[in-house]
Design a protein around this motif. Structure first.
Motif, mmCIF file in Angstrom:
data_model
loop_
_atom_site.group_PDB
_atom_site.id
_atom_site.type_symbol
_atom_site.label_atom_id
_atom_site.label_comp_id
_atom_site.label_asym_id
_atom_site.label_seq_id
_atom_site.Cartn_x
_atom_site.Cartn_y
_atom_site.Cartn_z
ATOM 1 N N LEU A 304 -113.262 37.055 5.238
ATOM 2 C CA LEU A 304 -113.363 37.244 3.790
ATOM 3 C C LEU A 304 -112.933 35.993 3.050
ATOM 4 N N LYS A 305 -111.944 35.298 3.576
ATOM 5 C CA LYS A 305 -111.491 34.060 2.945
ATOM 6 C C LYS A 305 -112.581 33.000 2.995
ATOM 7 N N ASN A 306 -113.276 32.894 4.123
ATOM 8 C CA ASN A 306 -114.375 31.933 4.232
ATOM 9 C C ASN A 306 -115.489 32.245 3.234
ATOM 10 N N ILE A 307 -115.824 33.525 3.094
ATOM 11 C CA ILE A 307 -116.863 33.921 2.142
ATOM 12 C C ILE A 307 -116.455 33.551 0.723
ATOM 13 N N ALA A 308 -115.217 33.857 0.360
ATOM 14 C CA ALA A 308 -114.747 33.553 -0.988
ATOM 15 C C ALA A 308 -114.750 32.051 -1.254
ATOM 16 N N GLU A 309 -114.278 31.259 -0.292
ATOM 17 C CA GLU A 309 -114.222 29.808 -0.480
ATOM 18 C C GLU A 309 -115.620 29.215 -0.636
ATOM 19 N N ARG A 310 -116.564 29.653 0.178
ATOM 20 C CA ARG A 310 -117.919 29.108 0.088
ATOM 21 C C ARG A 310 -118.575 29.492 -1.240
ATOM 22 N N ALA A 311 -118.348 30.709 -1.711
ATOM 23 C CA ALA A 311 -118.926 31.124 -2.989
ATOM 24 C C ALA A 311 -118.351 30.314 -4.145
ATOM 25 N N VAL A 312 -117.046 30.079 -4.115
ATOM 26 C CA VAL A 312 -116.404 29.318 -5.189
ATOM 27 C C VAL A 312 -116.871 27.866 -5.184
ATOM 28 N N GLU A 313 -117.109 27.300 -4.006
ATOM 29 C CA GLU A 313 -117.493 25.897 -3.908
ATOM 30 C C GLU A 313 -118.815 25.600 -4.600
ATOM 31 N N ILE A 314 -119.715 26.560 -4.683
ATOM 32 C CA ILE A 314 -121.003 26.329 -5.350
ATOM 33 C C ILE A 314 -121.046 27.036 -6.711
ATOM 34 N N GLY A 315 -119.884 27.428 -7.222
ATOM 35 C CA GLY A 315 -119.806 28.001 -8.561
ATOM 36 C C GLY A 315 -120.466 29.349 -8.705
ATOM 37 N N CYS A 316 -120.397 30.178 -7.674
ATOM 38 C CA CYS A 316 -121.049 31.486 -7.698
ATOM 39 C C CYS A 316 -120.041 32.591 -7.985
ATOM 40 N N ILE A 317 -120.577 33.743 -8.308
ATOM 41 C CA ILE A 317 -119.774 34.949 -8.477
ATOM 42 C C ILE A 317 -119.938 35.801 -7.222
ATOM 43 N N TYR A 318 -118.840 36.136 -6.569
ATOM 44 C CA TYR A 318 -118.924 36.947 -5.353
ATOM 45 C C TYR A 318 -118.158 38.254 -5.546
ATOM 46 N N LYS A 319 -118.579 39.255 -4.785
ATOM 47 C CA LYS A 319 -117.942 40.571 -4.862
ATOM 48 C C LYS A 319 -117.921 41.180 -3.474
ATOM 49 N N ILE A 320 -116.767 41.678 -3.064
ATOM 50 C CA ILE A 320 -116.617 42.354 -1.776
ATOM 51 C C ILE A 320 -116.073 43.758 -2.058
ATOM 52 N N VAL A 321 -116.901 44.750 -1.773
ATOM 53 C CA VAL A 321 -116.528 46.144 -2.021
ATOM 54 C C VAL A 321 -116.567 46.890 -0.699
#
Length: 357
Positions: A304-321
């Motif tokens: 989950l940390k890898n997913i969050a970091e990659r999303a933030v690096e390209i300025g995206c909005i991510y959601k994990i439910v």
């Protein structure tokens, strides 16, 4: 509470001054003959001036309460709009009845956020381009890491399976105990296969070098459908994205599918890549056992940390439910209109640099 008391006292003093000025202009100078009726005239043994004081105090309280409610309402509206600023689909053009001062502040803040996103995407694109020179070294490191994980996880499970098989051969055929042991072996081997396939998802450092994101995801899904024992549905559209966005979204999909294989025990997985309303959406959803996002355990926190970091690096909005017993959804939104603005900003910067030289 202190603010309410101060506001009430201020309003009371203001009303008292206004009433005094009214009587001053109506009755003249405050001499005993003209103002004597205010305390001489009584109703139920209460002077007339006391009624004026009580009325002014009550009015002051009502005005203070109204001001507090209005202030709280404006504050709530402002907080709601500020929270929506990070959403790429947020637009002030759709909002009505916004105070002019608040709208101006929101426009300035939104412009600042958009500028920061553009700069972040530009930096990410430049970093991806510079990584091509060291990609071979990363391949070696990735394979070494994969070898270590295979040794520490899958090899241990296969060893346990072989030990159980040895015990099984020593038991009588048709024995109920042997049947239970055989079932244990089957579960261990199946888990080992899932571990192997999940770990192999990480061995794709150059999967998108000659392919688009849609082609890479389609190939990944088709490969998994041949190897896993659950259903994978997919809907993938061709979307024009930058190299950095494609690379990061593909790695996010890999990480999410890897977590699904290793931990979710799902029977159905759905992968979607669509672009409604100028927003590219990547969604991976399963019907597995789920987990508590706020209290995720150590087996899922790294992914989950890898997913969050990659999303933030390209300025995206991510959601994990995720809901225990129901499944998990990983969703990433990429605003496509920002990419066009980023390209225009980069071209303008290059043009200015060439003119300066």
């Amino acid at each position: 509470m202190i603010a309410f008391i101060v506001r009430t006292f201020t309003m009371f003093m203001l009303l008292s001054t206004m009433v005094f000025m009214f009587f001053y202009f109506l009755l003249g100078e405050p001499v005993e003959e003209t103002f004597e009726p205010l305390w001489e005239v009584r109703h139920e043994n209460v002077p007339l001036v006391a009624y004026f004081v009580i009325a002014m105090f009550v009015i002051s309280c009502f005005i203070s309460i109204w001001m507090a409610i209005a202030s709280k309402t404006r504050e709530s509206v402002a907080i709601r709009y500020v929270k929506q600023l990070v959403d790429p689909e947020f637009s002030l053009e759709k909002k009505k009845n916004i105070p002019r001062s608040l709208k101006k502040a929101l426009l300035q803040t939104n412009e600042l956020i958009e500028t920061q996103r553009k700069s972040l995407q530009k930096l990410t694109n430049e970093r991806v381009d510079s990584n091509d020179a060291i990609i071979q070294e990363r391949i070696v490191q990735e394979r070494q890491r994969l070898a270590r994980e295979l040794h520490d996880s899958v090899s241990q499970q296969l060893f346990a399976a072989s030990m159980l098989l040895s015990a099984l051969t020593e038991q009588a055929q048709g024995d109920e105990k042997s049947q239970k042991t055989l079932q244990q072996v089957e579960k261990i081997v199946q888990q080992a296969q899932l571990e192997m396939r999940a770990l192999l998802l990480h061995l794709r450092p150059i999967a998108l070098r000659n392919n688009t994101l849609a082609e890479g995801l389609t190939g990944l899904v088709l490969e998994l459908k041949q190897k896993v024992n659950f259903d994978i549905d997919y809907k993938i559209e061709e979307i024009e994205l930058s190299k950095a966005e494609e690379d990061h979204l593909f790695r996010i999909a890999q990480e999410a599918l890897s977590n699904t294989l290793r931990h979710s025990k799902a029977t159905e997985v759905e992968l979607t890549l669509i672009a409604p309303d100028n927003v590219a959406i990547l969604r991976i959803q399963d019907n597995g056992r789920g987990f508590n996002v706020e209290e995720d355990n150590q087996t899922t926190s790294y992914g989950l940390k890898n997913i969050a970091e990659r999303a933030v690096e390209i300025g995206c909005i991510y959601k994990i439910v995720s809901v225990p017993g129901e499944g998990t959804i990983v969703e990433v939104k990429v605003p496509l209109k920002m990419r066009q603005n980023t390209d225009e900003l980069s071209e303008a910067a290059d043009l200015n640099a060439s003119e300066d030289s």
